[in-house]
Design an enzyme around this catalytic site. Structure first.
Site, PDB file in Angstrom:
ATOM      1  N   ASP A  99       0.653  -1.289  -0.020  1.00 22.98           N
ATOM      2  CA  ASP A  99       0.092   0.060  -0.074  1.00 22.98           C
ATOM      3  C   ASP A  99       0.929   1.199  -0.112  1.00 22.98           C
ATOM      4  O   ASP A  99       1.886   1.332   0.990  1.00 22.98           O
ATOM      5  CB  ASP A  99      -1.104   0.070   1.473  1.00 22.98           C
ATOM      6  CG  ASP A  99      -2.263   1.119   1.108  1.00 22.98           C
ATOM      7  OD1 ASP A  99      -3.283   0.628   1.044  1.00 22.98           O
ATOM      8  OD2 ASP A  99      -1.805   2.188   1.070  1.00 22.98           O
ATOM      9  N   ILE A 100       0.624   2.267  -0.941  1.00 24.47           N
ATOM     10  CA  ILE A 100       1.454   3.532  -1.036  1.00 24.47           C
ATOM     11  C   ILE A 100       1.355   4.208   0.399  1.00 24.47           C
ATOM     12  O   ILE A 100       2.091   5.212   0.369  1.00 24.47           O
ATOM     13  CB  ILE A 100       1.029   4.131  -2.188  1.00 24.47           C
ATOM     14  CG1 ILE A 100       1.993   4.941  -2.659  1.00 24.47           C
ATOM     15  CG2 ILE A 100      -0.347   5.031  -2.120  1.00 24.47           C
ATOM     16  CD1 ILE A 100       1.733   5.496  -4.424  1.00 24.47           C
ATOM     17  N   GLN A 137     -14.406   2.549   1.115  1.00 25.25           N
ATOM     18  CA  GLN A 137     -14.043   2.090  -0.106  1.00 25.25           C
ATOM     19  C   GLN A 137     -13.508   3.509  -0.919  1.00 25.25           C
ATOM     20  O   GLN A 137     -14.314   4.247  -1.139  1.00 25.25           O
ATOM     21  CB  GLN A 137     -14.594   1.185  -0.885  1.00 25.25           C
ATOM     22  CG  GLN A 137     -13.939   0.556  -2.170  1.00 25.25           C
ATOM     23  CD  GLN A 137     -14.936  -0.608  -2.928  1.00 25.25           C
ATOM     24  OE1 GLN A 137     -16.024  -0.459  -2.561  1.00 25.25           O
ATOM     25  NE2 GLN A 137     -14.428  -0.828  -3.949  1.00 25.25           N
ATOM     26  N   HIS A 145     -10.349  -5.209  -3.238  1.00 30.04           N
ATOM     27  CA  HIS A 145      -8.979  -5.246  -2.624  1.00 30.04           C
ATOM     28  C   HIS A 145      -9.119  -5.888  -1.059  1.00 30.04           C
ATOM     29  O   HIS A 145     -10.244  -5.337  -0.359  1.00 30.04           O
ATOM     30  CB  HIS A 145      -8.035  -4.395  -2.723  1.00 30.04           C
ATOM     31  CG  HIS A 145      -8.649  -3.284  -2.090  1.00 30.04           C
ATOM     32  ND1 HIS A 145      -9.372  -2.340  -2.980  1.00 30.04           N
ATOM     33  CD2 HIS A 145      -8.499  -2.388  -1.171  1.00 30.04           C
ATOM     34  CE1 HIS A 145      -9.713  -1.329  -2.225  1.00 30.04           C
ATOM     35  NE2 HIS A 145      -9.280  -1.249  -1.093  1.00 30.04           N
ATOM     36  N   HIS A 205      -7.008  -5.571   2.605  1.00 29.12           N
ATOM     37  CA  HIS A 205      -5.824  -4.880   3.379  1.00 29.12           C
ATOM     38  C   HIS A 205      -5.390  -6.048   4.242  1.00 29.12           C
ATOM     39  O   HIS A 205      -6.068  -6.752   5.111  1.00 29.12           O
ATOM     40  CB  HIS A 205      -6.231  -3.791   4.025  1.00 29.12           C
ATOM     41  CG  HIS A 205      -6.936  -2.496   3.242  1.00 29.12           C
ATOM     42  ND1 HIS A 205      -5.841  -1.475   3.032  1.00 29.12           N
ATOM     43  CD2 HIS A 205      -7.973  -2.314   2.807  1.00 29.12           C
ATOM     44  CE1 HIS A 205      -6.649  -0.666   2.437  1.00 29.12           C
ATOM     45  NE2 HIS A 205      -7.844  -1.077   2.050  1.00 29.12           N
TER      46      HIS A 205
HETATM   47  P1  AMP Z   1      -9.926   1.386   0.161  1.00 36.14           P
HETATM   48  O1  AMP Z   1      -9.940   2.742   0.916  1.00 36.14           O
HETATM   49  O2  AMP Z   1     -10.057   0.224   1.106  1.00 36.14           O
HETATM   50  O3  AMP Z   1     -10.335   1.439  -1.146  1.00 36.14           O
HETATM   51  O4  AMP Z   1      -8.122   1.284  -0.048  1.00 36.14           O
HETATM   52  C1  AMP Z   1      -7.601   1.707  -1.127  1.00 36.14           C
HETATM   53  C2  AMP Z   1      -6.189   1.699  -0.741  1.00 36.14           C
HETATM   54  O5  AMP Z   1      -5.379   1.912  -1.703  1.00 36.14           O
HETATM   55  C3  AMP Z   1      -5.558   2.917   0.321  1.00 36.14           C
HETATM   56  O6  AMP Z   1      -5.062   2.079   1.325  1.00 36.14           O
HETATM   57  C4  AMP Z   1      -4.635   3.653  -0.653  1.00 36.14           C
HETATM   58  O7  AMP Z   1      -3.459   3.884   0.242  1.00 36.14           O
HETATM   59  C5  AMP Z   1      -4.200   2.713  -1.435  1.00 36.14           C
HETATM   60  N1  AMP Z   1      -3.416   3.182  -2.867  1.00 36.14           N
HETATM   61  C6  AMP Z   1      -4.085   4.078  -3.664  1.00 36.14           C
HETATM   62  N2  AMP Z   1      -3.353   4.249  -4.813  1.00 36.14           N
HETATM   63  C7  AMP Z   1      -2.440   3.298  -4.679  1.00 36.14           C
HETATM   64  C8  AMP Z   1      -1.187   3.099  -5.280  1.00 36.14           C
HETATM   65  N3  AMP Z   1      -0.826   3.633  -6.566  1.00 36.14           N
HETATM   66  N4  AMP Z   1      -0.259   1.984  -5.050  1.00 36.14           N
HETATM   67  C9  AMP Z   1      -0.590   1.373  -3.832  1.00 36.14           C
HETATM   68  N5  AMP Z   1      -1.490   1.682  -3.119  1.00 36.14           N
HETATM   69  C10 AMP Z   1      -2.393   2.618  -3.497  1.00 36.14           C
END
Ligand code: AMP
Ligand code: ZN
Length: 135
Positions: free
Chosen positions: A32-33, A95, A101, A103
């Site tokens: 996760d970024i 979301q 996805h 976590h």
């Molecule tokens: P959610 O809020 O459950 O939809 O989670 C989305 C997740 O994606 C968040 O924890 C973000 O930090 C992560 N995220 C968004 N863009 C990227 C990316 N380019 N690479 C890795 N993680 C990302």
């Protein structure tokens, strides 16, 4: 199927940079970024699907198996004290990326994460009523 506007589809295809840590026929795991804790991993099915309500059961099974593999791996290699799996399904449930996805969030004794609700005993009649709606 993929969605040309989906960042996770682009990560799966290698069109956006990511730190991939695991791949199999159906799933990809990457860092996760914006990690909640050290070692926070996301697991996605390769196939684009919006969320938990729509994911194909075999992709769901494969995603959970990869999540378990990653939970075991962070436990073995990062000295974690525990692991949370989290799925956000719908914007009210946090979301933000519309490609299903899970976590995998390593937990440490001194980390700052806290339960997002305050446990308090519910009304038994209301619990029974909602249980009837769910049977
Ligand atoms: P959610 O809020 O459950 O939809 O989670 C989305 C997740 O994606 C968040 O924890 C973000 O930090 C992560 N995220 C968004 N863009 C990227 C990316 N380019 N690479 C890795 N993680 C990302
Ligand atoms: Zn996608």
């Amino acid at each position: 199927m993929r969605d040309p506007d989906c960042i996770f589809c682009k990560i799966v295809a290698g069109e956006l940079p990511s730190q991939k840590v695991d791949e199999d026929e159906r799933t990809v795991a990457f860092m996760d970024i914006s990690p909640a804790t050290r070692g926070h991993v996301l697991v996605v099915p390769r196939e684009h699907v919006r969320n938990l309500l729509e994911v194909d059961p075999e992709d769901l099974q494969a995603t959970m198996a990869t999540a378990q593999r990653m939970a075991r791996r962070v436990s073995e290699r990062l000295g974690v004290a525990g692991v949370n799996l989290l799925n956000a399904c719908g914007s009210a449930a946090w979301q933000t990326v519309w490609h299903f996805h899970v976590h995998v969030i390593p937990r440490y004794e001194d980390d700052p994460l806290r339960l997002p609700w305050i446990p308090a005993e519910g009304d038994p009649a209301e619990i029974e009523a909602v249980a009837r709606e769910l049977r």
